[in-house]
Enzyme design. Structure first.
Site, mmCIF file in Angstrom:
data_model
loop_
_atom_site.group_PDB
_atom_site.id
_atom_site.type_symbol
_atom_site.label_atom_id
_atom_site.label_comp_id
_atom_site.label_asym_id
_atom_site.label_seq_id
_atom_site.Cartn_x
_atom_site.Cartn_y
_atom_site.Cartn_z
ATOM 1 N N ASN A 223 0.848 -1.193 0.000
ATOM 2 C CA ASN A 223 0.000 0.000 0.000
ATOM 3 C C ASN A 223 0.886 1.245 0.000
ATOM 4 O OD1 ASN A 223 0.595 0.700 2.891
ATOM 5 N ND2 ASN A 223 -0.450 -1.259 3.218
ATOM 6 N N LYS A 303 9.294 -16.471 -10.815
ATOM 7 C CA LYS A 303 8.541 -15.349 -11.357
ATOM 8 C C LYS A 303 7.407 -15.845 -12.251
ATOM 9 C CE LYS A 303 9.003 -11.283 -14.324
ATOM 10 N NZ LYS A 303 9.917 -10.456 -15.159
ATOM 11 N N ASP A 320 -4.755 -10.342 12.404
ATOM 12 C CA ASP A 320 -5.018 -8.981 12.877
ATOM 13 C C ASP A 320 -4.071 -8.707 14.039
ATOM 14 O OD1 ASP A 320 -6.040 -6.679 14.182
ATOM 15 O OD2 ASP A 320 -7.986 -7.004 13.229
ATOM 16 N N ILE A 321 -3.034 -7.932 13.784
ATOM 17 C CA ILE A 321 -1.992 -7.721 14.784
ATOM 18 C C ILE A 321 -2.539 -7.023 16.019
ATOM 19 C CG2 ILE A 321 0.201 -6.552 15.244
ATOM 20 C CD1 ILE A 321 0.894 -6.944 12.277
ATOM 21 N N LYS A 351 -14.013 0.168 15.478
ATOM 22 C CA LYS A 351 -12.758 -0.564 15.677
ATOM 23 C C LYS A 351 -12.301 -0.470 17.139
ATOM 24 C CE LYS A 351 -9.591 -0.303 12.449
ATOM 25 N NZ LYS A 351 -8.462 0.170 11.593
ATOM 26 N N LYS A 355 -12.079 -4.220 18.707
ATOM 27 C CA LYS A 355 -10.725 -4.725 18.943
ATOM 28 C C LYS A 355 -10.252 -4.494 20.376
ATOM 29 C CE LYS A 355 -9.371 -4.472 14.121
ATOM 30 N NZ LYS A 355 -8.316 -4.180 13.135
#
Length: 421
Positions: A223, A303, A320-321, A351, A355
């Protein structure tokens, strides 16, 4: 008692330039000191003015240069005394053997030697002279006296000199001197921060940057995160007295001073490093990293060759850390981040609850002025209900300033937590 030491105050450097060929290096030194954020004023002896003009230093420092002890305008306000009080450090570079002799014998017949006796600030000297003058017994005797008096001596470099001699006596490069000055003030600030900082005595673990999920040996999914927010926050936590461990995905940023950096690539690597730090002890866990939600089910050994108009990848969910750390029996104070493009507050508060976080900071990354890669940010902070703290709006500001406000918010919540427990 805790104090907000996240913002290191601007330090005042009084640079004294004496009469040697190395005076040209002092002009560069002014620039390098200012690069570190120091406020620099310059004093020049008559000898120094034979090598370089005061106008040069005035242009570089932004202040008039001080050259005379009995300056009518300056003396109206006891100028040399005010300069002596203004300085946080007096740096003499280059320092000739003549000025070393004056200092060691307590003479005060010009502006510089008077300042030396009048200041309470630390005094550093960077001797620069002919190699034989440096080796002379009188010079070494004077240097020893200065060391005994508490003066810090920056030892000269060896090499070819302007006169053609080769040996000790060259003034070190301006970058090296400026780095030493910065390190000195950094260490001084750290001593105070470790005792009085908002996060003094706390071990803080921060995740930052993107993760990369390999597709084959040359491709990956990632990202746009640059890690700037996490790195700025790591620096702010360290400045507030914390022992900071920064778990960083692949970014092109320098590690902040004093911060311990652990480099990782994938989400699973980041989770493993996070768990390791948790087991070693962690008081505050701050998750700023933009962790990839998915990874490819099977990484190709070689590749993948282009064939056809489409390529289908089978993706599986990454761990999910933040949620994993928050579920641990001995969980730290948990700070999450929510980078959203719509319904920012709703997603963030959701969240926070789902969490089981203590605090969450959210921002709208669809905004071009505060999105990924920007040097500025604007955030809203929400706290878990048990802290009894209202949401906090952090207006657009450089990420360093946002980080300092986040440190203050963490400190406030931790203080509430202590009171509740």
């Amino acid at each position: 008692m805790s104090f907000n030491l996240s913002v290191i105050p601007t330090r005042h450097i009084l640079l004294a330039v004496t009469g040697g060929i190395a005076a040209y290096k002092s002009a560069i030194l002014v620039r390098r000191l200012k690069d570190y954020g120091f406020d620099v004023r310059v004093v020049m002896t008559q000898g120094a003015q034979a090598f370089i003009t005061p106008l040069t230093f005035q242009a570089l420092s932004g202040y008039p240069v001080h050259t005379e002890l009995l300056d009518p305008e300056a003396e109206a306000g006891m100028g040399h005394i005010e300069l002596a009080r203004w300085a946080d450090l007096v740096l003499v570079a280059p320092a000739t053997c003549d000025v070393l002799a004056k200092f060691s014998h307590g003479l005060a017949d010009d502006l510089l030697s008077t300042l030396y006796l009048a200041t309470k600030a630390p005094v550093w000297v960077s001797p620069a002279m002919n190699q034989q003058m440096w080796a002379a017994k009188a010079t070494q005797r004077n240097l020893q006296q200065l060391v005994d008096d508490g003066v810090h001596v920056i030892m000269p470099d060896a090499g070819e000199q302007a006169c053609g001699d080769v040996g000790l006596g060259r003034m070190p490069e301006p970058e090296d001197i400026a780095r030493q000055v910065a390190a000195y003030f950094h260490a001084e600030h750290r001593k105070v921060a470790e005792q009085y900082g908002l996060l003094a005595g706390k071990k803080v673990v921060i995740t930052a940057g993107p993760t990369r999920e390999a597709v084959d040996p040359v491709r990956y999914i990632s990202n746009h995160s640059t890690g700037k927010m996490g790195f700025a926050l790591a620096a702010a936590c360290y400045a507030a007295g914390a022992d900071v461990h920064l778990i960083s995905g692949p970014v092109s940023l320098e590690t902040p001073n004093g911060v311990k950096r652990i480099r990782v690539s994938s989400a699973r690597d980041m989770l493993e490093a996070s768990m390791n730090r948790l087991h070693e002890g962690c008081d505050v866990f701050i998750a700023t990293a933009a962790v990839a939600d998915y990874r490819v089910a099977t990484i190709a050994e070689h590749k993948i060759k282009k064939s056809g108009d489409e390529l289908n990848l089978n993706l599986v969910k990454n761990p999910d850390i933040v949620a994993t750390i928050a579920q641990q029996e001995k969980r730290p104070f948990m700070v999450g981040f929510a980078a959203e493009t719509q319904n920012v507050e709703a997603y963030a508060t959701g969240k926070l609850i789902s969490k089981k976080l203590d605090m969450i900071a959210c921002n709208d990354v669809s905004r071009a002025d505060i999105g990924f890669g920007s040097d500025e940010n604007a955030m809203i902070i929400f706290f878990a209900e048990q802290y009894g703290l209202d949401k906090r709006i952090l207006e657009k500001a450089p990420k360093q300033h946002i980080s300092q406000q986040l440190v203050e918010a963490i400190h406030e919540a931790l203080s509430k937590n202590v009171a509740i427990s």
